[in-house]
Scaffold this motif. Structure first.
Motif, PDB file in Angstrom:
ATOM      1  N   VAL A  64       1.958  -0.127   0.137  1.00  0.00           N
ATOM      2  CA  VAL A  64       2.213   0.925  -0.934  1.00  0.00           C
ATOM      3  C   VAL A  64       2.784   2.144  -0.062  1.00  0.00           C
ATOM      4  O   VAL A  64       2.783   3.197  -0.685  1.00  0.00           O
ATOM      5  N   ARG A  82       8.017  -2.059  -2.073  1.00  0.00           N
ATOM      6  CA  ARG A  82       8.038  -1.881  -3.317  1.00  0.00           C
ATOM      7  C   ARG A  82       7.880  -0.529  -4.056  1.00  0.00           C
ATOM      8  O   ARG A  82       8.148  -0.194  -5.117  1.00  0.00           O
ATOM      9  N   ALA A 109       2.652   6.276  -1.992  1.00  0.00           N
ATOM     10  CA  ALA A 109       1.944   6.219  -3.369  1.00  0.00           C
ATOM     11  C   ALA A 109       0.692   6.861  -2.971  1.00  0.00           C
ATOM     12  O   ALA A 109      -0.352   6.594  -3.643  1.00  0.00           O
ATOM     13  N   THR A 148       6.191   4.080  -7.241  1.00  0.00           N
ATOM     14  CA  THR A 148       5.518   5.159  -7.781  1.00  0.00           C
ATOM     15  C   THR A 148       5.297   6.354  -6.555  1.00  0.00           C
ATOM     16  O   THR A 148       4.944   5.797  -5.663  1.00  0.00           O
ATOM     17  N   GLY A 158      -0.565  12.143  -2.444  1.00  0.00           N
ATOM     18  CA  GLY A 158       0.082  12.749  -1.334  1.00  0.00           C
ATOM     19  C   GLY A 158       1.580  12.544  -1.292  1.00  0.00           C
ATOM     20  O   GLY A 158       2.183  13.304  -0.698  1.00  0.00           O
ATOM     21  N   GLU A 174       3.319  14.775  -3.489  1.00  0.00           N
ATOM     22  CA  GLU A 174       3.073  16.182  -2.863  1.00  0.00           C
ATOM     23  C   GLU A 174       3.967  16.336  -1.593  1.00  0.00           C
ATOM     24  O   GLU A 174       4.487  17.484  -1.299  1.00  0.00           O
ATOM     25  N   GLU A 186      -5.138  11.639  -8.145  1.00  0.00           N
ATOM     26  CA  GLU A 186      -6.333  12.121  -7.286  1.00  0.00           C
ATOM     27  C   GLU A 186      -7.634  11.955  -8.210  1.00  0.00           C
ATOM     28  O   GLU A 186      -8.718  11.649  -7.855  1.00  0.00           O
ATOM     29  N   LEU A 193      -9.881   9.299  -8.311  1.00  0.00           N
ATOM     30  CA  LEU A 193     -10.426   9.033  -7.254  1.00  0.00           C
ATOM     31  C   LEU A 193     -11.820  10.069  -7.074  1.00  0.00           C
ATOM     32  O   LEU A 193     -12.506  10.221  -6.138  1.00  0.00           O
ATOM     33  N   LEU A 213      -9.040  16.140  -5.934  1.00  0.00           N
ATOM     34  CA  LEU A 213      -8.068  16.708  -6.695  1.00  0.00           C
ATOM     35  C   LEU A 213      -6.890  16.658  -5.497  1.00  0.00           C
ATOM     36  O   LEU A 213      -7.056  16.326  -4.572  1.00  0.00           O
ATOM     37  N   PHE A 269     -12.233   2.121  -7.138  1.00  0.00           N
ATOM     38  CA  PHE A 269     -11.036   1.642  -7.140  1.00  0.00           C
ATOM     39  C   PHE A 269     -10.619   0.587  -6.111  1.00  0.00           C
ATOM     40  O   PHE A 269      -9.999  -0.475  -6.688  1.00  0.00           O
ATOM     41  N   ARG A 327      -9.671  -3.764  -7.518  1.00  0.00           N
ATOM     42  CA  ARG A 327      -8.615  -4.624  -6.882  1.00  0.00           C
ATOM     43  C   ARG A 327      -9.314  -5.715  -6.452  1.00  0.00           C
ATOM     44  O   ARG A 327      -8.727  -6.869  -6.389  1.00  0.00           O
ATOM     45  N   LYS A 361      -9.377 -10.907  -7.263  1.00  0.00           N
ATOM     46  CA  LYS A 361      -9.128 -11.826  -6.391  1.00  0.00           C
ATOM     47  C   LYS A 361     -10.399 -12.918  -6.213  1.00  0.00           C
ATOM     48  O   LYS A 361     -11.375 -12.552  -6.542  1.00  0.00           O
ATOM     49  N   ARG A 404      -3.515 -16.818  -4.250  1.00  0.00           N
ATOM     50  CA  ARG A 404      -2.483 -16.012  -4.872  1.00  0.00           C
ATOM     51  C   ARG A 404      -1.374 -16.978  -5.457  1.00  0.00           C
ATOM     52  O   ARG A 404      -0.727 -16.812  -6.505  1.00  0.00           O
TER      53      ARG A 404
HETATM   54  N1  3HC Z   1      -4.305   3.726   0.244  1.00  0.00           N
HETATM   55  C1  3HC Z   1      -4.703   2.558   0.577  1.00  0.00           C
HETATM   56  N2  3HC Z   1      -4.571   1.416   0.243  1.00  0.00           N
HETATM   57  C2  3HC Z   1      -3.860   1.485  -1.150  1.00  0.00           C
HETATM   58  C3  3HC Z   1      -3.664   2.332  -1.754  1.00  0.00           C
HETATM   59  C4  3HC Z   1      -4.046   3.751  -0.915  1.00  0.00           C
HETATM   60  N3  3HC Z   1      -3.478   4.865  -1.581  1.00  0.00           N
HETATM   61  N4  3HC Z   1      -2.853   2.405  -2.757  1.00  0.00           N
HETATM   62  C5  3HC Z   1      -3.023   0.854  -2.958  1.00  0.00           C
HETATM   63  N5  3HC Z   1      -3.820   0.416  -1.898  1.00  0.00           N
HETATM   64  C6  3HC Z   1      -3.921  -1.324  -1.448  1.00  0.00           C
HETATM   65  C7  3HC Z   1      -4.666  -1.575  -2.670  1.00  0.00           C
HETATM   66  O1  3HC Z   1      -6.081  -1.405  -2.222  1.00  0.00           O
HETATM   67  C8  3HC Z   1      -4.127  -3.005  -2.476  1.00  0.00           C
HETATM   68  O2  3HC Z   1      -4.721  -3.670  -1.477  1.00  0.00           O
HETATM   69  P1  3HC Z   1      -5.267  -5.416  -1.568  1.00  0.00           P
HETATM   70  O3  3HC Z   1      -3.980  -6.056  -1.722  1.00  0.00           O
HETATM   71  O4  3HC Z   1      -5.782  -5.399  -0.162  1.00  0.00           O
HETATM   72  O5  3HC Z   1      -6.362  -5.336  -2.601  1.00  0.00           O
HETATM   73  C9  3HC Z   1      -2.797  -2.997  -2.283  1.00  0.00           C
HETATM   74  O6  3HC Z   1      -2.485  -1.653  -1.820  1.00  0.00           O
HETATM   75  C10 3HC Z   1      -1.864  -3.156  -3.710  1.00  0.00           C
HETATM   76  O7  3HC Z   1      -2.440  -2.161  -4.706  1.00  0.00           O
HETATM   77  P2  3HC Z   1      -2.464  -2.627  -6.112  1.00  0.00           P
HETATM   78  O8  3HC Z   1      -3.155  -3.994  -6.448  1.00  0.00           O
HETATM   79  O9  3HC Z   1      -3.216  -1.390  -6.871  1.00  0.00           O
HETATM   80  O10 3HC Z   1      -0.990  -2.613  -6.351  1.00  0.00           O
HETATM   81  P3  3HC Z   1      -0.146  -2.226  -7.748  1.00  0.00           P
HETATM   82  O11 3HC Z   1       1.220  -2.963  -7.583  1.00  0.00           O
HETATM   83  O12 3HC Z   1      -0.728  -3.001  -9.020  1.00  0.00           O
HETATM   84  O13 3HC Z   1      -0.234  -0.857  -7.923  1.00  0.00           O
HETATM   85  C11 3HC Z   1      -0.128   1.520  -7.121  1.00  0.00           C
HETATM   86  C12 3HC Z   1       0.337  -0.036  -6.719  1.00  0.00           C
HETATM   87  C13 3HC Z   1       0.539   1.871  -8.433  1.00  0.00           C
HETATM   88  C14 3HC Z   1       0.406   2.205  -6.099  1.00  0.00           C
HETATM   89  C15 3HC Z   1      -1.705   1.356  -7.361  1.00  0.00           C
HETATM   90  O14 3HC Z   1      -2.063   0.841  -5.767  1.00  0.00           O
HETATM   91  C16 3HC Z   1      -2.162   2.864  -7.133  1.00  0.00           C
HETATM   92  O15 3HC Z   1      -2.621   3.438  -8.046  1.00  0.00           O
HETATM   93  N6  3HC Z   1      -2.737   3.246  -5.869  1.00  0.00           N
HETATM   94  C17 3HC Z   1      -3.327   4.350  -5.789  1.00  0.00           C
HETATM   95  C18 3HC Z   1      -2.590   5.855  -5.717  1.00  0.00           C
HETATM   96  C19 3HC Z   1      -3.388   6.844  -5.617  1.00  0.00           C
HETATM   97  O16 3HC Z   1      -4.653   7.110  -6.078  1.00  0.00           O
HETATM   98  N7  3HC Z   1      -2.877   7.864  -4.813  1.00  0.00           N
HETATM   99  C20 3HC Z   1      -3.514   9.074  -4.722  1.00  0.00           C
HETATM  100  C21 3HC Z   1      -4.386   8.757  -3.426  1.00  0.00           C
HETATM  101  S1  3HC Z   1      -5.485  10.440  -2.937  1.00  0.00           S
HETATM  102  C22 3HC Z   1      -4.247  11.465  -2.161  1.00  0.00           C
HETATM  103  O17 3HC Z   1      -3.162  11.170  -2.276  1.00  0.00           O
HETATM  104  C23 3HC Z   1      -5.075  12.558  -1.745  1.00  0.00           C
HETATM  105  C24 3HC Z   1      -4.000  13.845  -1.392  1.00  0.00           C
HETATM  106  O18 3HC Z   1      -3.863  14.550  -2.710  1.00  0.00           O
HETATM  107  C25 3HC Z   1      -4.161  14.540  -0.312  1.00  0.00           C
END
Ligand code: 3HC
Ligand code: NAI
Length: 709
Positions: free
Chosen positions: A36, A69, A73, A110, A114, A117, A137, A140, A143, A292, A296, A300, A306
């Motif tokens: 991602v 994709r 994210a 998506t 960050g 940001e 955030e 999780l 913020l 979180f 996921r 599995k 898969r």
């Molecule tokens: N970091 C690490 N791994 C991540 C990740 C992330 N931010 N987001 C997704 N992944 C991993 C998942 O664990 C999963 O791993 P796996 O295949 O080994 O199980 C794989 O990526 C695919 O994720 P999904 O099954 O969730 O895939 P989808 O296509 O259904 O969804 C997504 C994609 C919408 C991007 C969803 O994964 C998502 O919402 N991710 C989290 C986004 C998020 O919370 N971002 C904020 C992070 S905190 C931050 O940014 C702090 C900043 O403010 C400083």
């Protein structure tokens, strides 16, 4: 190529996940960090070095774009549990914001956390129409810590920014364009993105357009003050009860507004960093990040890879259009899958379809969907009273009364009607799926799909694997469950599966404590204060006190039976454990019920005493932990974390405690086991017999949440 050449043309691999390419005069900074494009340390380093190389080159503009994709994210969540790895995000963001050439973020998929940001530090943002933008955030327990709380309000205004950050829900490209978050939608398909972004960047360079920095825009913060923040706090109080992050987000936006007056953007960023630090590593943030990955992991199934073949679902059949059948049908109509809905007679069918229509109309009245959508979705529901109409369905979901003889009878009929290979699912909440499957000649196609009420709203879906259920049926049910927006969790056959089996244990103790002197209001308050949306007795009132009650066999053997015999049906007739105001549905304790309970107890010679809140909490929750351990030991659940996912999504267990298994780990399994042993000795009962797995894990210092059966 020498370093000199490289900086002139700005091409090449910068770090393992970031590279620079050229499209004539425009430099493309490309992130490729599957799955991602999370902001791992090598992406952060790549942004810094890539921006420096692009700036030093003869490129006239820079486009930040991602392979795969999605746009970035968010932060790499797997790094949160490790010591911080330099560099931070800020140098890369500053390099973008202060770049002497126009920087354009090109967004697909998506742009989250960050990722958004980072995009907010570009001078311009373009996207394709399917892109989504959000700061999740809060989900999780955090913020936005990359300047999001300071920059987003400057672009969308504080109200919308607060809504986005406190809900964590993303917005689509049209809304993003409307609120100024992006500058242009450059097309619909991924193929349009690069060309559109490069053209935009080239235009900005050629026209020498000013390079706007969001940090310099303070005008949208004006006029939002104490009163507006108080109103916002009040508007979210109910839905964010117990969570720490939402109020911290508001505090950051307050800092944005107060520091804007003196033009001190850095002070706002410093406040955000400080408040972010209060959350990072907190017990809520740890629990929510655990959740979180738990959600996921639940997708599995170790022995169902898969690539397992699935049934292609072009039409779904649903038998029974009652409370559950109608709600289940809506899930499929919502994503455009046609449904054949069969009832036992015209009147029941009409009633069922009427409820569905009214549900859609209510959503339309609230602005959730358009009135055209109401009709489009209703048109996808073909009502019938003839089970023969199921012949062309690929997935059947049975939702008739909870009665084994009836279920076996209808499954025998479905066996004769449905096409070979169709998946035959039952929505039973507790019955034996193997026995239901035995009524067919194809038990491998039979599976449980246990939706939760209201089925169009609740995200939980237990997928129940029978002894003979095929991998294809499992893969199909898990995957269609995800497609309709549910959180499917696989479980094995037992009475009540994962969720209700544990719920029964809580119910036993709640009933018992009533007879010892606790009141319904006291029990419910303790459970509510723990973080559940309601206590066990209020929940019974909501579900219907008479669910499973039979007036002919009722023998005043439990308080619940006595209440049903006295005409109490719960919320639906305004009287249950509580009295309900017909207009507001607000509940008040009913002195008559308390008298009924006292009489019931004294008839059985039970002495009333005062039961402490701590005892109520332990006796409601510890038998659930114990039962969860038994469920794991019997391999009914694949993982401890699956149990947590079930309870958080199905019953409102507060997410910030991680779910029953994680919560027990946090208390310490030794301590939990001691209390279970204590109650086993004091009260007896099978549900207090300590789980051997719990005993083993407590002795070994193991974990329930991380246990895999
Ligand atoms: N970091 C690490 N791994 C991540 C990740 C992330 N931010 N987001 C997704 N992944 C991993 C998942 O664990 C999963 O791993 P796996 O295949 O080994 O199980 C794989 O990526 C695919 O994720 P999904 O099954 O969730 O895939 P989808 O296509 O259904 O969804 C997504 C994609 C919408 C991007 C969803 O994964 C998502 O919402 N991710 C989290 C986004 C998020 O919370 N971002 C904020 C992070 S905190 C931050 O940014 C702090 C900043 O403010 C400083
Ligand atoms: P309900 O009583 O609201 O609906 C059942 C419907 O099935 C009725 O409309 C009835 O007319 C119809 N029906 C009965 N026999 C039929 C037949 N032979 N052919 C066609 N239609 C027939 O019941 P509800 O609550 O929807 O429950 C259905 C199933 O879902 C049960 O197995 C129940 O345990 C399960 N369930 C219920 C939940 C709830 O909260 N109500 C939650 C999860 C599962």
């Amino acid at each position: 190529m020498t370093q000199q050449d490289q900086s002139q043309t700005a091409e090449g691999q910068i770090t393992e996940s970031v590279r620079l390419e050229r499209r004539d005069d425009v430099a493309l900074l490309i992130v490729n960090n599957p799955p991602v494009n999370a902001l791992s340390y090598h992406v952060r380093q790549g942004l810094i070095d890539g921006m420096a190389a692009a700036e030093a080159s003869d490129a006239t503009a820079i486009v930040l774009i991602c392979d795969g994709r999605t746009f970035i994210a968010g932060a790499d969540i797997t790094e949160f549990s490790q010591p911080p790895k330099p560099p931070g995000l800020v140098p890369g963001q500053e390099a973008m914001e202060n770049c002497s050439k126009p920087v354009v973020a090109a967004i697909h998929g998506t742009a989250l956390g960050g990722g958004l940001e980072v995009a907010l530090c570009a001078h311009f943002r373009v996207a394709i129409s399917s892109a989504q933008f959000g700061l999740p955030e809060v989900k999780l327990g955090l913020l936005p810590g990359g300047g999001g709380t300071q920059r987003l309000p400057r672009i969308t205004g504080p109200q919308r920014a607060l809504e986005m950050m406190v809900s964590g829900d993303p917005i689509g490209a049209t809304e993003a364009l409307d609120c100024g978050l992006i500058n242009e939608i450059v097309g619909d398909s991924l193929a349009d993105l690069e060309a559109g972004a490069v053209a935009f960047a080239r235009r900005a360079a050629a026209e020498n357009t000013p390079r706007p920095r969001i940090r310099d825009r303070n005008e949208r913060l004006e006029g939002f003050g104490t009163e507006q923040f108080a109103a916002f706090r009040a508007s979210i109080a109910r839905r964010t009860r117990g969570f720490e992050a939402p109020d911290r987000i508001i505090r950051c936006v307050e800092a944005a507004v107060s520091t804007a007056a003196s033009g001190d953007f850095e002070a706002g960023l410093a406040a955000e960093a400080r408040i972010f630090g209060e959350l990072m590593g907190s017990s809520q943030a740890n629990a929510q990040q655990y959740y979180f990955f738990a959600e996921r992991a639940a997708q599995k199934v170790p022995d169902v890879p898969r690539d397992t073949p699935q049934v292609d679902i072009a039409r779904v059949g649903i038998l029974g259009a009652g409370t559950m059948g109608g709600g289940i049908a809506m899930n499929f109509a919502n994503i455009g899958i046609p449904v054949t809905l069969v009832e036992r007679d015209e009147a029941s069918l009409e009633r069922g379809l009427g409820v569905v229509r009214r549900n859609y109309e209510r959503t339309a009245a609230r602005g959730g969907i358009s009135s055209d959508d109401v009709q489009t979705r209703m048109d996808l529901l073909a009502g019938s009273t003839d089970m023969g109409d199921f012949a062309d369905c690929d997935l059947m979901i049975e939702a008739v009364f909870e009665n084994m003889a009836l279920k076996k009878d209808v499954f025998a009929q479905l066996d004769g009607i449905c096409k070979p290979g169709a998946v035959l699912a039952t929505n039973t909440s507790a019955l034996n799926v193997n026995e239901i499957a035995s009524a067919t000649s194809r038990p491998h196609d039979v599976i449980g799909m246990h939706f939760f009420s209201p089925a169009n709203v609740m995200r939980m879906l237990e997928v129940v694997r029978g002894d003979a259920t095929s991998h294809t049926a499992i893969a199909t049910a898990m995957s269609i469950g995800k497609r309709i927006g549910k959180t499917p969790v696989l479980c094995g056959v037992c009475h009540g599966f994962i969720g209700n089996r544990m719920l029964f244990m809580r119910g036993i103790e709640a009933d018992q404590m009533l007879l010892e002197g606790a009141t319904p209001a006291q029990i419910d308050k303790v459970v509510y204060d723990f973080g559940f949306p309601m206590g066990p007795l209020a929940m019974r009132d909501l579900a219907g006190l008479d669910v499973g009650w039979n007036s002919e066999t009722s023998s005043s053997s439990t308080v619940r039976e006595v209440l049903c015999e006295s005409g109490r049906r719960g919320q639906k007739n305004g009287r249950g454990y509580y009295i309900y105001d017909p207009a507001t549905r607000a509940s008040t304790p009913d002195p008559e019920v308390e008298q009924i309970i006292r009489d019931f107890a004294s008839d059985r010679g039970a002495a009333l005493r005062s039961v402490t809140d701590q005892e109520i909490l332990e006796r409601c929750l510890y038998p659930m932990v114990n039962e969860g351990a038994k469920i794991l030991d019997e391999s009914i659940a694949l993982r401890g974390s699956d149990i947590d996912v079930t309870w958080i999504n199905g019953y409102g267990w507060p997410m910030y405690t991680g779910g029953p298994m994680y919560w027990a780990d946090e208390i310490g399994l030794g301590e939990v086991l001691d209390r279970i042993r204590h109650y086993h000795e004091a009260l007896g009962g099978e549900h207090w017999t300590p789980s051997p797995l719990l005993e083993r894990l407590a002795a070994e210092g193991g974990s329930l949440a991380r246990y895999e059966s």
